[in-house]
Design a protein around this motif. Structure first.
Motif, PDB file in Angstrom:
ATOM      1  N   PRO A  77       0.805  -1.226   0.000  1.00 32.34           N
ATOM      2  CA  PRO A  77       0.000   0.000   0.000  1.00 32.34           C
ATOM      3  C   PRO A  77       0.835   1.273   0.000  1.00 32.34           C
ATOM      4  O   PRO A  77       0.293   2.370   0.007  1.00 32.34           O
ATOM      5  CB  PRO A  77      -0.775  -0.121   1.319  1.00 32.34           C
ATOM      6  N   VAL A  78       2.162   1.152  -0.029  1.00 37.29           N
ATOM      7  CA  VAL A  78       3.032   2.307   0.183  1.00 37.29           C
ATOM      8  C   VAL A  78       2.871   3.362  -0.908  1.00 37.29           C
ATOM      9  O   VAL A  78       2.647   4.542  -0.627  1.00 37.29           O
ATOM     10  CB  VAL A  78       4.507   1.867   0.294  1.00 37.29           C
ATOM     11  N   THR A  79       2.996   2.964  -2.172  1.00 36.31           N
ATOM     12  CA  THR A  79       2.888   3.935  -3.262  1.00 36.31           C
ATOM     13  C   THR A  79       1.534   4.623  -3.260  1.00 36.31           C
ATOM     14  O   THR A  79       1.441   5.833  -3.493  1.00 36.31           O
ATOM     15  CB  THR A  79       3.131   3.250  -4.622  1.00 36.31           C
ATOM     16  N   MET A  80       0.472   3.871  -2.991  1.00 31.72           N
ATOM     17  CA  MET A  80      -0.863   4.463  -2.985  1.00 31.72           C
ATOM     18  C   MET A  80      -0.975   5.531  -1.906  1.00 31.72           C
ATOM     19  O   MET A  80      -1.565   6.597  -2.120  1.00 31.72           O
ATOM     20  CB  MET A  80      -1.924   3.384  -2.775  1.00 31.72           C
ATOM     21  N   ASP A  81      -0.402   5.264  -0.749  1.00 27.49           N
ATOM     22  CA  ASP A  81      -0.431   6.244   0.332  1.00 27.49           C
ATOM     23  C   ASP A  81       0.348   7.493  -0.058  1.00 27.49           C
ATOM     24  O   ASP A  81      -0.091   8.627   0.173  1.00 27.49           O
ATOM     25  CB  ASP A  81       0.157   5.631   1.607  1.00 27.49           C
ATOM     26  N   ASP A  82       1.509   7.302  -0.679  1.00 29.25           N
ATOM     27  CA  ASP A  82       2.353   8.442  -1.042  1.00 29.25           C
ATOM     28  C   ASP A  82       1.773   9.263  -2.185  1.00 29.25           C
ATOM     29  O   ASP A  82       1.791  10.493  -2.152  1.00 29.25           O
ATOM     30  CB  ASP A  82       3.752   7.949  -1.426  1.00 29.25           C
ATOM     31  N   VAL A  83       1.254   8.599  -3.190  1.00 33.04           N
ATOM     32  CA  VAL A  83       0.806   9.323  -4.376  1.00 33.04           C
ATOM     33  C   VAL A  83      -0.526  10.033  -4.149  1.00 33.04           C
ATOM     34  O   VAL A  83      -0.869  10.976  -4.857  1.00 33.04           O
ATOM     35  CB  VAL A  83       0.726   8.369  -5.596  1.00 33.04           C
ATOM     36  N   THR A  84      -1.275   9.591  -3.141  1.00 33.50           N
ATOM     37  CA  THR A  84      -2.571  10.221  -2.857  1.00 33.50           C
ATOM     38  C   THR A  84      -2.564  10.993  -1.545  1.00 33.50           C
ATOM     39  O   THR A  84      -3.608  11.451  -1.096  1.00 33.50           O
ATOM     40  CB  THR A  84      -3.693   9.166  -2.790  1.00 33.50           C
ATOM     41  N   PRO A 137       3.001   5.570   4.487  1.00 38.31           N
ATOM     42  CA  PRO A 137       3.910   6.138   3.486  1.00 38.31           C
ATOM     43  C   PRO A 137       5.322   5.589   3.635  1.00 38.31           C
ATOM     44  O   PRO A 137       5.678   4.998   4.657  1.00 38.31           O
ATOM     45  CB  PRO A 137       3.868   7.635   3.804  1.00 38.31           C
ATOM     46  N   VAL A 138       6.145   5.819   2.636  1.00 40.13           N
ATOM     47  CA  VAL A 138       7.509   5.314   2.653  1.00 40.13           C
ATOM     48  C   VAL A 138       8.314   5.917   3.799  1.00 40.13           C
ATOM     49  O   VAL A 138       9.217   5.271   4.342  1.00 40.13           O
ATOM     50  CB  VAL A 138       8.198   5.586   1.294  1.00 40.13           C
ATOM     51  N   GLU A 139       7.986   7.143   4.193  1.00 38.83           N
ATOM     52  CA  GLU A 139       8.713   7.807   5.274  1.00 38.83           C
ATOM     53  C   GLU A 139       8.527   7.102   6.613  1.00 38.83           C
ATOM     54  O   GLU A 139       9.295   7.321   7.550  1.00 38.83           O
ATOM     55  CB  GLU A 139       8.259   9.269   5.404  1.00 38.83           C
ATOM     56  N   GLU A 140       7.507   6.252   6.718  1.00 34.10           N
ATOM     57  CA  GLU A 140       7.225   5.588   7.990  1.00 34.10           C
ATOM     58  C   GLU A 140       7.510   4.085   7.952  1.00 34.10           C
ATOM     59  O   GLU A 140       7.015   3.326   8.782  1.00 34.10           O
ATOM     60  CB  GLU A 140       5.763   5.839   8.386  1.00 34.10           C
ATOM     61  N   LEU A 141       8.347   3.661   7.001  1.00 30.68           N
ATOM     62  CA  LEU A 141       8.671   2.237   6.886  1.00 30.68           C
ATOM     63  C   LEU A 141       9.460   1.714   8.082  1.00 30.68           C
ATOM     64  O   LEU A 141       9.455   0.514   8.360  1.00 30.68           O
ATOM     65  CB  LEU A 141       9.476   1.975   5.610  1.00 30.68           C
ATOM     66  N   ASN A 142      10.144   2.600   8.783  1.00 33.44           N
ATOM     67  CA  ASN A 142      10.954   2.151   9.914  1.00 33.44           C
ATOM     68  C   ASN A 142      10.132   1.878  11.165  1.00 33.44           C
ATOM     69  O   ASN A 142      10.658   1.327  12.140  1.00 33.44           O
ATOM     70  CB  ASN A 142      12.039   3.187  10.239  1.00 33.44           C
ATOM     71  N   GLU A 143       8.876   2.274  11.159  1.00 32.79           N
ATOM     72  CA  GLU A 143       8.025   1.961  12.304  1.00 32.79           C
ATOM     73  C   GLU A 143       7.726   0.468  12.302  1.00 32.79           C
ATOM     74  O   GLU A 143       7.399  -0.115  11.262  1.00 32.79           O
ATOM     75  CB  GLU A 143       6.734   2.778  12.242  1.00 32.79           C
ATOM     76  N   GLN A 144       7.827  -0.152  13.463  1.00 29.20           N
ATOM     77  CA  GLN A 144       7.786  -1.614  13.539  1.00 29.20           C
ATOM     78  C   GLN A 144       6.545  -2.215  12.898  1.00 29.20           C
ATOM     79  O   GLN A 144       6.639  -3.154  12.102  1.00 29.20           O
ATOM     80  CB  GLN A 144       7.874  -2.078  14.999  1.00 29.20           C
ATOM     81  N   GLU A 145       5.376  -1.702  13.224  1.00 34.04           N
ATOM     82  CA  GLU A 145       4.146  -2.312  12.713  1.00 34.04           C
ATOM     83  C   GLU A 145       4.053  -2.171  11.196  1.00 34.04           C
ATOM     84  O   GLU A 145       3.540  -3.062  10.513  1.00 34.04           O
ATOM     85  CB  GLU A 145       2.924  -1.689  13.386  1.00 34.04           C
ATOM     86  N   ASN A 146       4.565  -1.070  10.661  1.00 26.24           N
ATOM     87  CA  ASN A 146       4.562  -0.882   9.210  1.00 26.24           C
ATOM     88  C   ASN A 146       5.523  -1.857   8.532  1.00 26.24           C
ATOM     89  O   ASN A 146       5.210  -2.439   7.487  1.00 26.24           O
ATOM     90  CB  ASN A 146       4.952   0.550   8.856  1.00 26.24           C
ATOM     91  N   PHE A 147       6.698  -2.025   9.116  1.00 25.66           N
ATOM     92  CA  PHE A 147       7.688  -2.956   8.563  1.00 25.66           C
ATOM     93  C   PHE A 147       7.144  -4.384   8.564  1.00 25.66           C
ATOM     94  O   PHE A 147       7.246  -5.103   7.562  1.00 25.66           O
ATOM     95  CB  PHE A 147       8.975  -2.873   9.384  1.00 25.66           C
ATOM     96  N   ILE A 148       6.552  -4.784   9.672  1.00 23.93           N
ATOM     97  CA  ILE A 148       5.972  -6.129   9.767  1.00 23.93           C
ATOM     98  C   ILE A 148       4.853  -6.290   8.739  1.00 23.93           C
ATOM     99  O   ILE A 148       4.734  -7.328   8.076  1.00 23.93           O
ATOM    100  CB  ILE A 148       5.427  -6.393  11.186  1.00 23.93           C
TER     101      ILE A 148
END
Length: 390
Positions: free
Chosen positions: A222-229, A366-377
Protein backbone atom coordinates in the motif's frame (compact mmCIF):
# COMPACT_ATOMS: atom_id res chain seq x y z
CA UNK A 1 -7.64 -38.27 -23.57
CA UNK A 2 -6.99 -34.65 -24.50
CA UNK A 3 -4.77 -33.70 -21.58
CA UNK A 4 -4.96 -30.10 -20.46
CA UNK A 5 -1.79 -28.05 -20.59
CA UNK A 6 -0.45 -26.38 -17.47
CA UNK A 7 -0.96 -22.59 -17.69
CA UNK A 8 2.30 -21.78 -15.93
CA UNK A 9 3.17 -18.14 -16.63
CA UNK A 10 -0.03 -17.52 -18.62
CA UNK A 11 -2.37 -14.77 -17.45
CA UNK A 12 -4.64 -14.53 -20.50
CA UNK A 13 -7.88 -16.20 -19.44
CA UNK A 14 -9.18 -16.44 -23.00
CA UNK A 15 -6.01 -18.18 -24.15
CA UNK A 16 -6.15 -20.59 -21.20
CA UNK A 17 -9.70 -21.66 -22.04
CA UNK A 18 -9.34 -21.76 -25.82
CA UNK A 19 -6.00 -23.60 -25.66
CA UNK A 20 -7.38 -26.30 -23.36
CA UNK A 21 -5.26 -25.37 -20.36
CA UNK A 22 -6.01 -26.36 -16.78
CA UNK A 23 -8.05 -23.69 -15.03
CA UNK A 24 -8.96 -23.76 -11.34
CA UNK A 25 -12.43 -22.26 -11.33
CA UNK A 26 -12.50 -19.22 -9.05
CA UNK A 27 -15.31 -17.45 -10.87
CA UNK A 28 -17.76 -17.81 -7.99
CA UNK A 29 -15.85 -14.95 -6.38
CA UNK A 30 -17.18 -12.57 -9.00
CA UNK A 31 -20.35 -12.55 -6.89
CA UNK A 32 -18.26 -11.63 -3.84
CA UNK A 33 -16.51 -8.88 -5.78
CA UNK A 34 -19.80 -7.35 -6.83
CA UNK A 35 -20.89 -7.29 -3.19
CA UNK A 36 -17.88 -5.09 -2.37
CA UNK A 37 -17.74 -1.31 -2.94
CA UNK A 38 -17.41 -0.16 -6.55
CA UNK A 39 -13.86 1.17 -6.14
CA UNK A 40 -11.49 -1.38 -4.62
CA UNK A 41 -7.78 -1.90 -4.00
CA UNK A 42 -6.32 -5.39 -3.46
CA UNK A 43 -2.81 -6.32 -2.31
CA UNK A 44 -1.35 -9.78 -2.86
CA UNK A 45 2.24 -11.12 -3.10
CA UNK A 46 4.04 -11.42 -6.42
CA UNK A 47 2.99 -14.19 -8.83
CA UNK A 48 -0.21 -14.97 -6.95
CA UNK A 49 -2.69 -14.70 -9.82
CA UNK A 50 -3.49 -10.98 -9.82
CA UNK A 51 -2.95 -10.48 -13.54
CA UNK A 52 -5.04 -13.53 -14.47
CA UNK A 53 -7.94 -12.19 -12.43
CA UNK A 54 -7.71 -8.74 -13.99
CA UNK A 55 -7.70 -10.37 -17.41
CA UNK A 56 -10.61 -12.69 -16.60
CA UNK A 57 -12.73 -9.79 -15.38
CA UNK A 58 -12.13 -7.94 -18.62
CA UNK A 59 -13.48 -10.90 -20.58
CA UNK A 60 -16.46 -11.14 -18.24
CA UNK A 61 -17.47 -7.47 -18.16
CA UNK A 62 -16.47 -6.27 -21.63
CA UNK A 63 -19.57 -5.25 -23.59
CA UNK A 64 -17.73 -6.09 -26.81
CA UNK A 65 -17.35 -9.74 -25.81
CA UNK A 66 -20.99 -10.76 -25.39
CA UNK A 67 -20.72 -13.27 -28.22
CA UNK A 68 -17.74 -14.95 -26.51
CA UNK A 69 -19.37 -15.46 -23.13
CA UNK A 70 -20.59 -19.03 -23.65
CA UNK A 71 -17.30 -20.20 -25.14
CA UNK A 72 -15.23 -18.68 -22.35
CA UNK A 73 -17.42 -19.35 -19.33
CA UNK A 74 -19.73 -22.27 -20.13
CA UNK A 75 -17.81 -24.70 -17.89
CA UNK A 76 -17.41 -22.31 -14.96
CA UNK A 77 -19.51 -21.39 -11.96
CA UNK A 78 -20.17 -17.90 -13.29
CA UNK A 79 -21.17 -19.33 -16.65
CA UNK A 80 -24.02 -21.15 -14.93
CA UNK A 81 -24.70 -18.35 -12.45
CA UNK A 82 -23.95 -15.04 -14.19
CA UNK A 83 -24.49 -11.68 -12.53
CA UNK A 84 -26.66 -8.95 -14.09
CA UNK A 85 -23.47 -6.98 -14.84
CA UNK A 86 -21.88 -9.45 -17.26
CA UNK A 87 -20.76 -7.81 -20.52
CA UNK A 88 -22.09 -4.50 -19.26
CA UNK A 89 -19.09 -2.16 -19.29
CA UNK A 90 -16.45 -0.56 -21.43
CA UNK A 91 -13.26 -1.96 -19.92
CA UNK A 92 -10.09 0.09 -19.68
CA UNK A 93 -7.06 -1.78 -18.34
CA UNK A 94 -3.54 -0.67 -17.45
CA UNK A 95 -0.60 -2.80 -16.36
CA UNK A 96 2.11 -0.58 -14.89
CA UNK A 97 4.68 -3.37 -15.11
CA UNK A 98 4.92 -2.32 -18.76
CA UNK A 99 6.30 1.12 -17.85
CA UNK A 100 10.08 1.51 -18.09
CA UNK A 101 11.32 2.18 -14.50
CA UNK A 102 14.37 4.22 -15.57
CA UNK A 103 13.89 7.38 -13.52
CA UNK A 104 15.30 9.74 -16.14
CA UNK A 105 12.55 8.87 -18.59
CA UNK A 106 9.80 7.36 -16.44
CA UNK A 107 7.40 10.31 -16.72
CA UNK A 108 7.72 10.29 -20.50
CA UNK A 109 7.37 6.50 -20.63
CA UNK A 110 4.34 6.63 -18.35
CA UNK A 111 2.60 9.18 -20.56
CA UNK A 112 3.44 7.20 -23.69
CA UNK A 113 2.04 4.01 -22.18
CA UNK A 114 -1.19 5.66 -21.01
CA UNK A 115 -1.57 7.27 -24.41
CA UNK A 116 -1.24 3.95 -26.26
CA UNK A 117 -3.80 2.25 -24.01
CA UNK A 118 -6.26 5.13 -24.44
CA UNK A 119 -5.91 5.00 -28.22
CA UNK A 120 -6.57 1.27 -28.16
CA UNK A 121 -9.61 1.85 -25.95
CA UNK A 122 -11.03 4.38 -28.42
CA UNK A 123 -10.53 1.99 -31.32
CA UNK A 124 -12.13 -0.96 -29.51
CA UNK A 125 -15.20 1.09 -28.62
CA UNK A 126 -15.28 3.43 -31.59
CA UNK A 127 -18.98 2.73 -32.12
CA UNK A 128 -19.65 4.26 -28.70
CA UNK A 129 -17.91 7.55 -29.50
CA UNK A 130 -18.54 10.24 -32.08
CA UNK A 131 -15.82 10.32 -34.71
CA UNK A 132 -15.26 14.02 -34.10
CA UNK A 133 -14.65 13.33 -30.41
CA UNK A 134 -12.13 10.57 -31.16
CA UNK A 135 -10.23 12.92 -33.48
CA UNK A 136 -10.35 15.70 -30.90
CA UNK A 137 -9.12 13.45 -28.11
CA UNK A 138 -6.28 12.05 -30.20
CA UNK A 139 -5.13 15.58 -31.00
CA UNK A 140 -4.35 16.32 -27.34
CA UNK A 141 -0.68 16.00 -26.46
CA UNK A 142 -1.11 15.57 -22.71
CA UNK A 143 -2.59 12.28 -21.53
CA UNK A 144 -4.00 13.99 -18.44
CA UNK A 145 -6.20 16.10 -20.70
CA UNK A 146 -7.22 13.01 -22.66
CA UNK A 147 -8.26 11.16 -19.52
CA UNK A 148 -10.22 14.10 -18.20
CA UNK A 149 -12.09 14.67 -21.46
CA UNK A 150 -12.70 10.96 -21.96
CA UNK A 151 -14.49 10.53 -18.65
CA UNK A 152 -16.43 13.77 -19.06
CA UNK A 153 -17.68 12.45 -22.40
CA UNK A 154 -18.59 9.10 -20.83
CA UNK A 155 -20.48 10.90 -18.08
CA UNK A 156 -22.46 13.02 -20.55
CA UNK A 157 -23.33 10.03 -22.74
CA UNK A 158 -23.98 7.60 -19.88
CA UNK A 159 -21.17 5.27 -20.89
CA UNK A 160 -20.10 3.02 -18.03
CA UNK A 161 -16.37 2.32 -17.69
CA UNK A 162 -14.75 -0.38 -15.55
CA UNK A 163 -11.12 0.65 -14.98
CA UNK A 164 -8.44 -1.89 -14.05
CA UNK A 165 -4.91 -1.11 -12.91
CA UNK A 166 -2.68 -4.14 -12.46
CA UNK A 167 0.70 -3.89 -10.69
CA UNK A 168 0.08 -0.23 -9.91
CA UNK A 169 3.29 -0.01 -7.85
CA UNK A 170 5.62 -2.04 -10.08
CA UNK A 171 7.86 0.67 -11.47
CA UNK A 172 7.65 2.89 -8.39
CA UNK A 173 8.96 0.05 -6.22
CA UNK A 174 11.82 -0.45 -8.66
CA UNK A 175 12.67 3.26 -8.56
CA UNK A 176 12.56 3.23 -4.75
CA UNK A 177 15.08 0.39 -4.50
CA UNK A 178 17.36 1.36 -7.39
CA UNK A 179 17.25 5.17 -7.49
CA UNK A 180 16.51 5.87 -3.83
CA UNK A 181 13.84 7.49 -1.71
CA UNK A 182 14.29 11.06 -2.95
CA UNK A 183 13.76 10.07 -6.59
CA UNK A 184 10.79 7.97 -5.53
CA UNK A 185 9.24 10.88 -3.63
CA UNK A 186 9.87 13.19 -6.56
CA UNK A 187 7.83 10.82 -8.71
CA UNK A 188 5.01 10.13 -6.25
CA UNK A 189 4.71 13.51 -4.54
CA UNK A 190 6.09 15.96 -7.07
CA UNK A 191 4.46 17.39 -10.16
CA UNK A 192 4.00 15.14 -13.15
CA UNK A 193 1.61 12.90 -15.04
CA UNK A 194 1.91 9.95 -12.64
CA UNK A 195 0.70 11.84 -9.59
CA UNK A 196 -1.96 13.66 -11.62
CA UNK A 197 -3.24 10.32 -12.90
CA UNK A 198 -4.13 9.30 -9.35
CA UNK A 199 -5.45 12.75 -8.48
CA UNK A 200 -7.81 12.38 -11.42
CA UNK A 201 -8.94 8.99 -10.13
CA UNK A 202 -9.59 10.53 -6.73
CA UNK A 203 -11.78 13.14 -8.36
CA UNK A 204 -13.66 10.63 -10.48
CA UNK A 205 -14.41 8.31 -7.56
CA UNK A 206 -15.95 11.19 -5.60
CA UNK A 207 -17.85 12.69 -8.52
CA UNK A 208 -21.45 11.61 -9.22
CA UNK A 209 -22.04 10.07 -12.65
CA UNK A 210 -18.39 10.42 -13.65
CA UNK A 211 -18.45 7.56 -16.15
CA UNK A 212 -16.05 5.61 -13.92
CA UNK A 213 -18.50 3.17 -12.37
CA UNK A 214 -16.05 0.52 -11.15
CA UNK A 215 -12.35 0.51 -10.30
CA UNK A 216 -10.08 -2.41 -9.42
CA UNK A 217 -6.43 -1.76 -8.51
CA UNK A 218 -3.88 -4.45 -7.62
CA UNK A 219 -0.35 -4.24 -6.25
CA UNK A 220 2.07 -5.76 -3.76
CA UNK A 221 2.02 -3.05 -1.07
CA UNK A 222 0.00 0.00 0.00
CA UNK A 223 3.03 2.31 0.18
CA UNK A 224 2.89 3.94 -3.26
CA UNK A 225 -0.86 4.46 -2.98
CA UNK A 226 -0.43 6.24 0.33
CA UNK A 227 2.35 8.44 -1.04
CA UNK A 228 0.81 9.32 -4.38
CA UNK A 229 -2.57 10.22 -2.86
CA UNK A 230 -1.26 11.80 0.37
CA UNK A 231 -3.01 9.15 2.42
CA UNK A 232 -4.97 6.32 0.87
CA UNK A 233 -8.35 7.59 -0.24
CA UNK A 234 -9.10 6.00 -3.59
CA UNK A 235 -11.74 3.40 -2.97
CA UNK A 236 -11.66 0.66 -0.34
CA UNK A 237 -8.72 -1.55 0.57
CA UNK A 238 -10.23 -5.06 0.60
CA UNK A 239 -6.96 -6.94 1.06
CA UNK A 240 -7.95 -8.33 4.47
CA UNK A 241 -11.57 -9.16 3.61
CA UNK A 242 -12.26 -12.75 4.70
CA UNK A 243 -14.87 -13.28 1.98
CA UNK A 244 -12.19 -13.15 -0.71
CA UNK A 245 -9.40 -14.94 1.18
CA UNK A 246 -9.49 -17.74 -1.42
CA UNK A 247 -9.96 -15.36 -4.34
CA UNK A 248 -6.35 -16.00 -5.41
CA UNK A 249 -4.06 -18.91 -4.65
CA UNK A 250 -5.07 -22.58 -4.38
CA UNK A 251 -6.68 -24.35 -1.45
CA UNK A 252 -5.40 -27.76 -0.40
CA UNK A 253 -8.28 -29.51 -2.15
CA UNK A 254 -7.69 -27.54 -5.37
CA UNK A 255 -3.99 -28.40 -5.26
CA UNK A 256 -4.68 -32.08 -4.69
CA UNK A 257 -7.18 -32.08 -7.56
CA UNK A 258 -4.48 -30.76 -9.92
CA UNK A 259 -2.08 -33.50 -8.84
CA UNK A 260 -4.73 -36.19 -9.26
CA UNK A 261 -5.67 -34.96 -12.72
CA UNK A 262 -2.13 -35.29 -14.08
CA UNK A 263 -1.45 -38.47 -12.10
CA UNK A 264 -4.56 -40.14 -13.50
CA UNK A 265 -3.59 -38.96 -16.99
CA UNK A 266 -0.24 -40.72 -16.60
CA UNK A 267 1.74 -37.49 -16.78
CA UNK A 268 2.75 -37.27 -13.11
CA UNK A 269 4.45 -40.43 -11.85
CA UNK A 270 5.40 -39.25 -8.36
CA UNK A 271 3.39 -40.33 -5.32
CA UNK A 272 0.64 -37.80 -4.59
CA UNK A 273 1.12 -37.80 -0.82
CA UNK A 274 4.84 -37.26 -1.33
CA UNK A 275 4.14 -34.27 -3.60
CA UNK A 276 1.60 -32.78 -1.20
CA UNK A 277 3.98 -33.09 1.75
CA UNK A 278 6.66 -31.17 -0.10
CA UNK A 279 4.31 -28.47 -1.36
CA UNK A 280 2.78 -28.00 2.09
CA UNK A 281 6.23 -27.29 3.49
CA UNK A 282 7.29 -24.94 0.71
CA UNK A 283 4.22 -23.29 -0.80
CA UNK A 284 1.41 -23.37 1.76
CA UNK A 285 0.10 -21.33 4.73
CA UNK A 286 -0.82 -18.03 3.11
CA UNK A 287 -3.76 -16.50 4.95
CA UNK A 288 -5.20 -13.14 3.91
CA UNK A 289 -7.73 -12.50 6.67
CA UNK A 290 -7.66 -13.05 10.41
CA UNK A 291 -10.88 -15.06 10.42
CA UNK A 292 -10.22 -16.97 7.21
CA UNK A 293 -10.78 -20.70 7.58
CA UNK A 294 -8.43 -21.98 4.89
CA UNK A 295 -4.77 -21.36 4.18
CA UNK A 296 -3.58 -21.15 0.60
CA UNK A 297 -0.84 -22.42 -1.67
CA UNK A 298 0.99 -20.03 -3.96
CA UNK A 299 -0.64 -20.85 -7.30
CA UNK A 300 2.42 -20.03 -9.39
CA UNK A 301 4.57 -22.36 -7.30
CA UNK A 302 2.09 -25.23 -7.54
CA UNK A 303 1.98 -25.00 -11.33
CA UNK A 304 5.77 -24.69 -11.46
CA UNK A 305 6.21 -27.78 -9.29
CA UNK A 306 3.78 -29.93 -11.29
CA UNK A 307 5.24 -28.87 -14.63
CA UNK A 308 8.81 -29.56 -13.52
CA UNK A 309 7.86 -32.86 -11.86
CA UNK A 310 6.20 -34.07 -15.07
CA UNK A 311 9.14 -33.04 -17.25
CA UNK A 312 11.88 -34.47 -15.03
CA UNK A 313 9.90 -37.32 -13.35
CA UNK A 314 11.25 -36.08 -10.04
CA UNK A 315 10.79 -33.06 -7.81
CA UNK A 316 12.31 -29.78 -9.10
CA UNK A 317 15.98 -29.29 -8.30
CA UNK A 318 15.11 -25.74 -7.26
CA UNK A 319 11.90 -25.84 -5.26
CA UNK A 320 11.47 -22.07 -5.41
CA UNK A 321 10.66 -20.70 -8.84
CA UNK A 322 13.12 -17.97 -9.80
CA UNK A 323 10.21 -15.75 -10.82
CA UNK A 324 8.73 -15.83 -7.32
CA UNK A 325 11.85 -15.07 -5.33
CA UNK A 326 11.62 -11.64 -3.76
CA UNK A 327 13.98 -9.02 -5.12
CA UNK A 328 16.50 -8.86 -2.28
CA UNK A 329 17.32 -5.27 -3.19
CA UNK A 330 13.86 -4.43 -1.88
CA UNK A 331 14.47 -6.30 1.36
CA UNK A 332 17.89 -4.69 1.72
CA UNK A 333 16.29 -1.28 1.29
CA UNK A 334 13.93 -1.98 4.18
CA UNK A 335 16.72 -2.72 6.65
CA UNK A 336 19.23 0.00 5.76
CA UNK A 337 19.43 3.79 5.82
CA UNK A 338 22.37 5.42 4.05
CA UNK A 339 24.00 1.97 3.83
CA UNK A 340 23.76 1.56 7.61
CA UNK A 341 21.57 -1.07 9.26
CA UNK A 342 18.44 0.38 10.84
CA UNK A 343 16.05 -0.95 13.48
CA UNK A 344 14.32 -3.16 10.93
CA UNK A 345 17.38 -5.40 10.71
CA UNK A 346 17.10 -6.41 14.37
CA UNK A 347 13.36 -6.95 13.91
CA UNK A 348 13.96 -9.21 10.91
CA UNK A 349 16.65 -11.10 12.82
CA UNK A 350 14.26 -11.55 15.74
CA UNK A 351 11.52 -12.90 13.44
CA UNK A 352 13.90 -15.40 11.85
CA UNK A 353 15.07 -16.64 15.24
CA UNK A 354 11.64 -16.87 16.89
CA UNK A 355 9.70 -17.83 13.74
CA UNK A 356 6.87 -15.51 14.76
CA UNK A 357 5.98 -12.00 15.86
CA UNK A 358 2.88 -10.38 17.33
CA UNK A 359 1.76 -7.36 15.34
CA UNK A 360 -1.22 -5.71 13.78
CA UNK A 361 -1.46 -5.31 10.00
CA UNK A 362 -1.51 -1.70 8.85
CA UNK A 363 -3.60 -1.06 5.75
CA UNK A 364 -1.84 2.11 4.62
CA UNK A 365 1.44 3.90 5.37
CA UNK A 366 3.91 6.14 3.49
CA UNK A 367 7.51 5.31 2.65
CA UNK A 368 8.71 7.81 5.27
CA UNK A 369 7.22 5.59 7.99
CA UNK A 370 8.67 2.24 6.89
CA UNK A 371 10.95 2.15 9.91
CA UNK A 372 8.03 1.96 12.30
CA UNK A 373 7.79 -1.61 13.54
CA UNK A 374 4.15 -2.31 12.71
CA UNK A 375 4.56 -0.88 9.21
CA UNK A 376 7.69 -2.96 8.56
CA UNK A 377 5.97 -6.13 9.77
CA UNK A 378 2.95 -5.31 7.62
CA UNK A 379 5.11 -4.88 4.54
CA UNK A 380 6.76 -8.27 5.12
CA UNK A 381 3.25 -9.71 5.32
CA UNK A 382 2.16 -8.02 2.08
CA UNK A 383 5.29 -9.32 0.33
CA UNK A 384 4.30 -12.85 1.35
CA UNK A 385 7.21 -13.30 3.77
CA UNK A 386 4.92 -13.52 6.81
CA UNK A 387 1.41 -14.86 7.20
CA UNK A 388 -1.39 -14.76 9.75
CA UNK A 389 -1.27 -17.62 12.21
CA UNK A 390 -4.49 -19.61 12.48
Amino acid sequence: MNIKKIPYGDSDYGKIIKSNMYYVDKTKYIHELEALPNYIFLIRPRRFGKSLWINLLQYYYDSNRKDQFDVLFKDTFIGQNPTPNKNKYLTLAFNFAMVDPNFDRVQEEFQSYIDSILNDFLMRYQDSFEKSFISKLQSYQRVNKKLQELFLYCARHQLKVYLFIDEYDNFTNTILTTSGKFKYLELTQGEGSFRYFFNLLKGLTSMPDSGLVKLFITGVSPVTMDDVTSGFNIGTNVSLNKNINEFMGFTESETLEILRYYHDAGQLTLDLDFCMDIMKKWYNNYRFARKAQNVLFNSDMVLYFVQQAMQDTTIPENLIDQNVRIDYKKLRYLITVDKQLNGNFSRLKDIIEKQEIISGIVKSFPVEELNEQENFISLLYYFGLLTIQG
